[in-house]
Design an enzyme around this catalytic site. Sequence first.
Site, PDB file in Angstrom:
ATOM      1  N   LYS A  86      -1.618 -26.247  29.327  1.00 40.92           N
ATOM      2  CA  LYS A  86      -2.779 -26.362  30.227  1.00 40.92           C
ATOM      3  C   LYS A  86      -3.387 -24.971  30.387  1.00 40.92           C
ATOM      4  O   LYS A  86      -2.702 -24.019  30.789  1.00 40.92           O
ATOM      5  CB  LYS A  86      -2.292 -26.911  31.568  1.00 40.92           C
TER       6      LYS A  86
HETATM    7  C1  E4P Z   1      -5.159 -31.458  37.680  1.00 33.58           C
HETATM    8  O1  E4P Z   1      -4.490 -31.421  36.666  1.00 33.58           O
HETATM    9  C2  E4P Z   1      -4.763 -30.899  38.960  1.00 33.58           C
HETATM   10  O2  E4P Z   1      -3.355 -30.706  38.934  1.00 33.58           O
HETATM   11  C3  E4P Z   1      -5.015 -31.802  40.132  1.00 33.58           C
HETATM   12  O3  E4P Z   1      -5.458 -33.077  39.759  1.00 33.58           O
HETATM   13  C4  E4P Z   1      -5.704 -31.179  41.264  1.00 33.58           C
HETATM   14  O4  E4P Z   1      -5.791 -32.109  42.329  1.00 33.58           O
HETATM   15  P1  E4P Z   1      -6.143 -31.669  43.811  1.00 33.58           P
HETATM   16  O5  E4P Z   1      -7.581 -31.237  43.848  1.00 33.58           O
HETATM   17  O6  E4P Z   1      -5.891 -32.876  44.650  1.00 33.58           O
HETATM   18  O7  E4P Z   1      -5.229 -30.502  44.144  1.00 33.58           O
END
Ligand code: E4P
Length: 218
Positions: free
Chosen positions: A87
């Site tokens: 990522k």
């Molecule tokens: C994406 O991969 C992130 O980990 C995540 O979906 C962020 O979500 P949030 O905005 O609820 O923290």
Amino acid sequence: MKFFIDTANLKDIQEAVELGVLDGVTTNPSLMAKEGIKGTDAVMSHYRQICELVDGDVSAEVIATDYDGIIREGEALADLHPNIVVKVPMIKDGIKAIKYFSEKGIKTNCTLIFSAGQALLAAKAGATYVSPFVGRLDDIGHDGLQLIQQIVDIFSNYGYPTQVLAASVRHVPHLIQCAELGADVVTCPLNVITGLLSHPLTDKGLATFLADHKKVNG
Ligand code: E4P
């Protein structure tokens, strides 16, 4: 549509696996910190445990923000398990690194996408997934779902193989609307996945069926 769980919590991951509908996992540094995972060895070992639990892609995020650092960390993560997806944040060196990883056959998830232009750039660099953050756009008064629609349309216009991974999906209506818009994947916490089970008429109907059965059968 693929369901990923957005957590580093092993219990929640196991529960989603047992439900039989889980296709993968996404994590981020905040989710790892929430589980109290600190230090490179602990982080690596935690990712390995997640990969052992789930038969599907597991996104593991790099911390470095410079090209060499992203490559170094990404390669170490990819070496951990064949299901690891590196990522990478949507920054200039991140795009260069995604290009490098895609040429080496290493899967990537370009994270922190907040515009169609960012998604297009990541697709051109060869990202396996782009992660537009629906909830965080809604948080600042924008329309996160409109971004999903834009990206789905653009990728379909040109046949990009990059998958739209709707992230920051906070509740059931978000998930359903992402499905209607044709997102390839949603990632969300366990309560959103299990939230799909519930309807008051299901509960009421089942209670009636069981009561009627009991009247006759004792
Ligand atoms: C994406 O991969 C992130 O980990 C995540 O979906 C962020 O979500 P949030 O905005 O609820 O923290």
